[in-house]
Structures are given as structure tokens and as C-alpha cells.
Design an enzyme around this catalytic site. Structure first.
Site, PDB file in Angstrom:
ATOM      1  N   ASP B 174       0.801  -1.230   0.000  1.00 33.33           N
ATOM      2  CA  ASP B 174       0.000   0.000   0.000  1.00 33.33           C
ATOM      3  C   ASP B 174       0.830   1.275   0.000  1.00 33.33           C
ATOM      4  O   ASP B 174       0.329   2.335  -0.377  1.00 33.33           O
ATOM      5  CB  ASP B 174      -0.859   0.086   1.276  1.00 33.33           C
ATOM      6  CG  ASP B 174      -2.071  -0.821   1.231  1.00 33.33           C
ATOM      7  OD1 ASP B 174      -2.324  -1.426   0.180  1.00 33.33           O
ATOM      8  OD2 ASP B 174      -2.755  -0.914   2.270  1.00 33.33           O
ATOM      9  N   HIS B 175       2.026   1.204   0.532  1.00 32.46           N
ATOM     10  CA  HIS B 175       2.748   2.449   0.803  1.00 32.46           C
ATOM     11  C   HIS B 175       3.826   2.758  -0.213  1.00 32.46           C
ATOM     12  O   HIS B 175       4.142   3.909  -0.440  1.00 32.46           O
ATOM     13  CB  HIS B 175       3.367   2.412   2.200  1.00 32.46           C
ATOM     14  CG  HIS B 175       2.375   2.028   3.243  1.00 32.46           C
ATOM     15  ND1 HIS B 175       1.191   2.719   3.403  1.00 32.46           N
ATOM     16  CD2 HIS B 175       2.348   1.009   4.130  1.00 32.46           C
ATOM     17  CE1 HIS B 175       0.495   2.142   4.374  1.00 32.46           C
ATOM     18  NE2 HIS B 175       1.162   1.101   4.819  1.00 32.46           N
TER      19      HIS B 175
END
Lengths: 407, 406
Positions: B174-175
């Protein structure tokens, strides 16, 4: 064939582990990427693992992966004539990518300031462990050191042991990826305004972007997030052993405990003993599902069920019930994925020793301007003559450069 | 503020939770007008994810949400209503990018699938970030960063050999891999749209970008015929390469000797006389072969040292080393991050002055100063209704009363 989205951009990739993947992203969306390598070959050529575990300039698997679809020019930048070749190349380039220690390019007379006097629209992207400025700008680093200094390493590993690094050099991956975004932002600005710029990317800061909410936990609640790997950190959340390995279950999703009822319905449908103990409003409350006795209760119910099933079976059934569960997959599992096969994800190029090398392909599907693999990674200096000829160099000049040991 | 790279670009942002919101943050921080279309009828789950300001839960109090949504505006529209969907379509019609990370089919159910959008706005770049992509037998599967991290191999590849896998401890895809690949693809597609007037559909699975950053692991399997295993904190070539316990609670130094010249320098800082180690450890190959014994020698020499002092001395001697920093180190003590201005404190209407990540790079010619904190849910509803949708105050009041703008 459709033109790539980045067609018409010339990129000079002087980098190594900190920038080669960034260059690959440009190349496979259509840019013409020339790897400008020192006489001994770019740094990544010397990094293991090697094909057949035999070191060699054309055998590094990381190099072979991160440099597909590029051409290679072998050039001695320590020689004044080599620097002139670089200046000539920069005159027609949109982006130059370099990962030397801060100031090294300028000391050679080919820093951004000098190159932009030749080509004002040029973007120079420098990706370095700590960036171009600040007290650590000249510190030495490795992927591990960047991961440590960026704070992500502290979050990985087991509660009862040391922190453990993320696999496969993720600090460098982060530097490459944010470097790619930064470079394309700057190219966007240059194409609009005609003005290039120097882009200064810090690998440490790129790692910091991966801290999730750890910095905000410190800021807002005064808590230091710690590593929790290898354990169930909330009832129904974490790694669970099954018949042939492990699965990762995240019954709560993010925020609330959205999928818990689905999980209970699934287990009830399978006649799992004691499933009724998992029913009730309390399983939606953070404090309750974090309590050790409730985590243990969940494990007592779930583990005997999981032990009788493979990770593939659990994945299929959980998804049928809308429960976020995935296998803890190994590369060989992923290579067999029906989903990825359906999407033609893996691609094959000629590898060392003439055998096929199968590797990840398009990280994204662009409907109008598809990602495209142009070629295997180049051999060292494979395109030196082609690139210099395109630059308008005469045969005599190329021969002269070769005699002088510049190319 | 001067002209930023994405000034003049408008994004209709239907993303929520992790990867999607982090993608549009990057674009918002660099000048795009990102309109986050959300609703109190179905709140973005990350608004309810800790940490919260003072530990008090609330849709406008999550730091996890806030950091992912700097520089954006929020309009509250209930897409379950026909009028709400019509308003969303009007925003889409005047946007350069339309972004979502729902499971496939969700946007179409709002009348906002790619085919719908192309009809009303053929220039739009349509970003869809579902878990497994918009085709194939797993098209409708669901997951989050943590489970996706397991599915794509990073979880297996991170851990100590012989133990259960540990992963990164975060929703890693996600990051970094997903938002960066997505932002890169959007920027490329915007270039194509500028040059040709044509938008396109970007189908970005939340699995494929992370697999892409593990490329060499797959070549190990296909070229060398073996499944790569987690290395702990080791390296295939360098030694010593690992974490060494220092004085204090849970303090560690990361040390990597990446060049034979660094070995005598390391010995000297650690106070290991020449005779205390085998002569042949002068070469990388021998050190790597004997790495377990070597690690014990190094660990014994670091155990009583202060991690910061030790790493400073190692750096002064040219040895790659760094403290394994926790969040307090990174946020409050690291002089490099401070000098680079990495952390920004922005005044938020409900949270007060709180912490945000600035971009991890400096565009020196078009520098960015973050000024706008994450929006309250629906904070800019009226402003956007007036400026973008051209509604007057009466119409806005009516739509609010009817539960459309909520």
C-alpha cells in the site's frame, strides 16, 4: 504498433542498484533508455545472485531484470573525451539518472548545472541514500542501512527477536520508485515550461514513506509501534499454519471488524467445532479482539481447521465467503498462479547460457499505450557504436575514442 | 506558491483506504486539484483507523487517514442516490484523472465505469486499482496490504531462515510499490493525453507492482531452479551484514561491510586488534563463508556500545552503518530528516497541529511546500458545488436537506 506513453523521451541511465529499476520503468513505457556504463560495467552487474551461481558481467539476475529494454553504452567518464560524449548525449536527453555520491558528477564537470547550460530542459535525477543535502549526505550506506535509518526495519521481525529486513532490497526499491515518480513529475514540468531541474531523491526518506501510521502513532498517541511478526496480533489477524505452509488472515480488514461475520459463517458452514464461541458483538471491539485469551480462543478454533487444508484451498474458500485471506506464497507458487497466467503477467527473455529467463512483466495495464518489453538486458557496451552513430559521430571519431580507451 | 508540475490538473478521487489514497496524495502534493469524493453514508475505513488525536476515535481524527490525504479537498456525496451519482458524473466530466481502488464492477454500479466515463470525458485517465486486476479468475477477490503482501511473496521472503515468515510488519504494498507504480502510470498517461487528447484505462492490480519489485527472486526460481529463501538480515555477498545489539533496550546497529577496505576500519572502531580475527577475513569471500562466527565477534564488540555513537564513529571511518531507528528517532531526533524538512506540521481544524510526510524528494526547480492538511469529511462540499458544479446556495441547501450531499 502504438507508441508508448513516454515515446520520444531519451533517458541516460548512469545509475546502478539505486536507479536501474527507475530507468526500466521509463524504458518499458516507451522511452529510449541508454545505460551509460563505466568500463568495468555498471555496479549491479557485480551483484549476486548470478545465473548458475557463477559470477560474470552478463550473469547478475538483478541486473538482467532491472535493465531490460535498454541499450548499453560503455563510456569512461574519468576521461575528458568521455565527458564530452556525455555532454553531447545530454544535449538531446530529457532525463539523466545518476546515483553517485553527491558532488561527484559536478566534480567531473558533468553536474546538473553544467549539463543544463547545454540543454535547459534537461532533468537530472540524483538518487542517493540520504539525498544531496544535510549532515548525512555523504554517509556510506547499503540497502540495510537505509532501511534501518528510515525506520521500516524496526517494524519488521518477531516480537521476541531482532528486527528483520524486508526481503529483496526494499529500501533501494523505494528509492527507485519514488525516484521514478519524481523524475516524471519534473519531466512533466519541463515539457510544459521548457525548464528542466535537478531532482534530489533520498532513499532514507523514501523508506520513511513506508512507515504506515508509525510516525502518527508517536505524534498523536505517544506510542512507539513495535514489530509483531510471526504472531496473531488480533483475533483473526496474522499468519496461521496450514497443511502445506501458511496463510495470512485479516478478518478485520482496515478499521472495524468488517469481515468477521463472513469468517464465522464460513467456519460454521464447514462444521468447525466451537465456532459458536466466535459469535457476538464483542468480536467487533478492538480491546476484545486484542486480548490474549480471545486471540488464543480463535487460534484453538481455527488452527485445527486450517491444518487439514492447503493454502490454495483456504484461499479459494475464504474468498468465496468474502474473507480477506491469502496464501503466504513462495515465488514458485506465484509463478503457477492461474490469475497471473490469465493476465500474461510473466514474460520470458533469452537468459545467460541461452536458456529462457522468466520474470515479472507489466506492473500495470495501460489500454492505449501498453507496457512493452523491448529486449533482454544489454551486454556491456552492446550498443556503443549505434548510439554514437545516432549522435552523428563519424566512424573515425568512434575508432579514435575506442583506441583512446574512452569507449 | 509558484507553478507546480501538476497545477491545472484535476482529479476526481474515489479512492479510499491505503494504496489509492497514497497515490493521489503524491499528485495532490505536487499541485493537482484532488477532489476526494466520499460519504458519511459509507465512511472511508481508514478514517476510523488508529491512531487518533489524543486517542479519541472520530472520522476527522485519524492520523493514518490524515497523512494519506494532505493537499486534497473533500466533497460528501451519497452515491447511493441518483442525484448524487449525477453530481459525481459532473465532476468526472471536468476532471483529467478519475481514480478508484474498489473491486471491479463497483464503479460501474454507480454509472462511473470506464465505459461510462469515456463517453462523458474521452480525455480522462481512468485509474482502477483493484486487488487482482480487472480480469482473470481472481478478479473479484478482496484483500488488504497485509494479505496482498503474503500473496505476492514479500511476506515469505522477509524473516529468519527456519522460522515462520515475518513480513515487513506493515501493509507494505500500500505504501511503496502500489502508489508509486500507479502515480507513474498516471503521469505517463497524462502525457499521452496532453499529446493526443486521448485518455485511457489503467488497470493496476495491487499484486503485480509488488511482484515487480521482487524480480530477481523469480529469476532465481526460473533460471537457477530454486525457491529463494528469506535471508534474515544477511546478504548474498557482504559480511558482516546485519543488526548488532547495542547498549539499552532494543537498540541495534545496522552494519554492512561492502568493500574489503572497510574491514580494517570496522575492526579498529570495534577495538578488535588484528590478531583477534583470522587473517583471511581480509577478503569478502572468507568473511561471507564464516559469517556466523564473524557475526558473533562483531556482536560481542557492539553489545556495550551506544548505538548512535558507534554508528557515528563507523561512518567517520567510512563504514556503512546506521541505527535501527524507531518512530521517535525518525520523527524527533534524526538530524538528516530535520535538515531535509521531511516532517511537516500542519494545522488541522479538528486535530490541531499534526504530523505529515513531505515528499521524499526535492524538485529543486518547482519546490513544494505543504500547506493544506487532510480535509474534514465533506469540508469542501459547498465550495466545490459552487466552483466546479456551478450550483447556487439554494440548490446546495436542497441537496443537503435531501441527503444527497452527505
Amino acid at each position: 504498433m502504438t507508441e508508448g506513453a513516454l515515446a520520444g523521451l531519451r533517458v541516460l541511465d548512469l545509475s546502478g542498484p539505486l536507479g536501474n529499476y527507475c530507468g526500466k520503468l521509463f524504458a518499458e513505457l516507451g522511452a529510449d533508455v541508454v545505460l551509460v556504463e563505466p568500463l568495468g560495467g555498471s555496479a549491479l552487474r557485480h551483484q549476486p545472485p548470478f545465473a548458475g551461481d557463477r559470477p560474470g558481467l552478463e550473469r547478475s539476475l538483478a541486473f538482467l531484470y532491472q535493465n531490460t529494454s535498454k541499450r548499453s553504452l560503455r563510456l569512461d567518464l574519468e576521461h575528458p573525451d568521455g565527458r564530452q560524449v556525455l555532454r553531447d548525449l545530454a544535449a538531446g536527453a530529457a532525463l539523466l539518472l545518476e546515483t553517485d555520491s553527491p558532488g561527484r558528477m559536478a566534480a567531473r564537470g558533468v553536474g546538473h548545472a553544467e549539463l543544463s547550460s547545454i540543454n535547459p530542459a534537461l532533468v537530472t535525477t540524483s538518487i542517493t541514500p540520504f539525498g544531496q543535502t544535510g549532515p548525512y549526505a555523504h554517509h556510506e550506506a547499503s540497502d540495510l542501512v537505509c532501511l534501518a535509518m528510515g525506520g521500516l526495519l524496526y517494524l519488521g521481525g518477531y516480537a521476541d527477536g531482532p528486527p528483520v529486513q524486508a526481503g529483496q532490497q526494499q529500501a533501494y526499491a523505494a528509492g527507485n520508485l519514488f525516484g521514478a515518480v519524481a523524475s516524471l513529475l519534473a519531466v512533466t514540468a519541463a515539457e510544459t515550461t521548457g525548464r528542466g531541474q535537478h531532482v534530489d531523491v533520498s532513499v532514507q526518506e523514501s523508506v520513511v514513506m513506508g512507515l504506515e501510521n508509525a510516525a502518527q502513532f508517536r505524534d498523536l498517541e505517544g506510542r512507539i509501534r513495535r514489530r509483531t511478526g510471526g504472531r496473531q496480533w488480533r483475533a483473526g489477524a496474522g499468519v496461521f499454519r496450514c497443511a502445506d505452509g501458511y496463510v495470512y488472515l485479516l478478518a478485520g480488514g482496515i478499521g472495524g471488524n468488517r469481515f468477521w461475520p463472513n469468517l464465522v459463517d464460513w467456519l460454521a458452514g464447514e462444521d468447525v467445532p466451537r465456532v459458536d464461541e466466535l459469535r457476538g458483538e464483542q468480536w467487533g471491539e478492538r480491546e476484545f479482539v486484542e486480548a490474549e485469551e480471545n486471540r488464543e480462543l480463535f487460534a484453538e478454533v481455527f488452527l485445527p481447521f486450517a491444518r487439514g487444508r492447503t493454502k490454495a484451498e483456504l484461499y479459494r474458500d475464504a474468498q468465496k465467503w468474502r474473507v480477506p485471506l491469502c496464501p503466504v506464497a513462495r515465488p514458485s507458487d506465484i509463478l503457477r498462479s492461474a490469475q497471473l497466467r490469465h493476465r500474461d503477467y510473466f514474460v520470458s527473455v533469452e537468459g545467460p547460457d541461452g536458456r529462457p529467463a522468466v520474470m515479472p512483466g507489466a506492473p500495470y495495464v495501460l489500454s492505449e499505450t501498453p507496457w512493452r518489453l523491448k529486449s533482454r538486458a544489454p551486454h556491456l557496451g552492446e550498443h556503443t557504436d549505434d548510439v554514437l552513430r545516432e549522435l552523428g559521430y563519424s566512424t573515425e571519431r568512434v575508432v579514435g575514442l575506442r583506441k583512446a580507451g574512452v569507449i | 506558491m509558484g507553478q507546480l508540475p501538476l497545477s491545472g490538473v484535476r482529479i476526481a478521487d474515489f479512492t479510499w483506504v491505503g494504496a489509492g489514497s497514497y497515490t493521489t496524495k503524491m499528485l495532490a502534493d505536487h499541485g493537482a486539484d484532488v477532489i476526494k469524493i466520499e460519504s458519511s453514508a459509507k465512511v472511508d475505513g481508514i478514517r476510523l483507523s488508529p491512531p487518533f488525536k489524543d486517542g479519541i476515535r472520530g472520522v476527522n481524527r485519524s492520523g493514518y487517514f490524515a497523512d494519506r490525504n494532505s493537499s486534497k479537498r473533500s466533497i460528501a456525496i451519497n452515491l447511493k442516490t441518483a442525484q448524487g451519482r449525477a453530481l459525481a458524473r459532473e465532476i468526472v466530466a471536468v476532471s483529467d484523472v478519475v481514480a478508484n481502488n474498489f473491486t471491479p464492477g463497483t464503479m460501474a454500479s454507480f454509472g462511473l465505469g470506464y465505459d461510462d466515463v469515456r463517453e462523458i470525458n474521452p480525455r480522462a485517465v481512468y485509474l482502477a486499482m483493484s486487488m487482482s486486476g480487472d480480469s482473470g479468475p481472481e478478479r473479484d477477490f478482496l484483500g488488504y496490504g497485509l494479505t496482498i503482501g503474503a500473496l505476492v511473496g514479500i511476506h515469505h521472503l522477509s524473516g529468519l531462515p527456519g522460522r515462520e515468515p515475518a513480513g515487513t510488519g506493515t501493509n507494505y504494498p500500500d505504501h511503496i510499490p502500489n502508489p508509486c507504480h500507479s502515480a507513474f502510470a498516471v503521469l505517463a498517461a497524462l502525457r499521452h493525453a496532453r499529446r493526443t487528447g486521448r485518455g485511457q484505462y489503467l488497470d493496476i492490480a495491487q499484486t503485480e507492482p509488488t511482484i515487480a519489485v521482487l524480480g530477481p527472486a523469480f529469476l532465481e526460481a526460473t533460471v537457477n531452479g530454486r525457491d529463494p529463501q528469506p535471508l534474515g538480515n544477511g546478504h548474498l555477498r557482504y559480511a558482516p551484514h546485519g543488526l548488532y545489539r547495542c547498549a539499552g533496550e532494543d537498540r541495534w546497529a545496522a552494519i554492512s561491510v561492502t568493500d574489503d577496505r572497510q574491514w580494517p576500519a570496522l575492526r579498529s572502531v570495534l577495538g578488535l586488534p588484528a590478531g583477534s580475527c583470522p587473517q583471511e577475513w581480509a577478503t569478502e569471500a572468507a568473511r561471507h563463508r564464516d559469517r556466523e562466527a564473524l557475526d558473533e565477534v562483531v556482536a560481542a564488540a557492539t553489545a556495550d556500545r551506544d548505538a548512535h555513537d558507534l554508528c557515528a564513529r563507523l561512518q567517520a571511518a567510512g563504514v556503512p552503518a546506521g541505527v535501527v531507528q524507531d518512530a521517535a528517532d525518525v520523527v524527533e531526533r534524526d538530524p538528516q530528516l530535520r535538515a531535509r524538512g521531511h516532517w511537516v506540521r500542519l494545522e488541522h481544524p479538528e486535530m490541531g497541529e499534526t504530523l505529515y510526510n513531505a515528499p521524499p524528494f526535492h524538485l529543486t526547480g518547482t519546490p513544494v511546500t505543504l500547506t493544506r492538511p487532510a480535509p474534514l469529511l465533506g469540508q469542501h462540499t459547498r465550495e466545490i458545488c459552487r466552483e466546479v458544479l456551478g450550483l447556487d446556495d439554494d440548490e446546495i441547501a436542497r441537496l443537503e436537506a435531501e441527503g444527497v450531499l452527505t
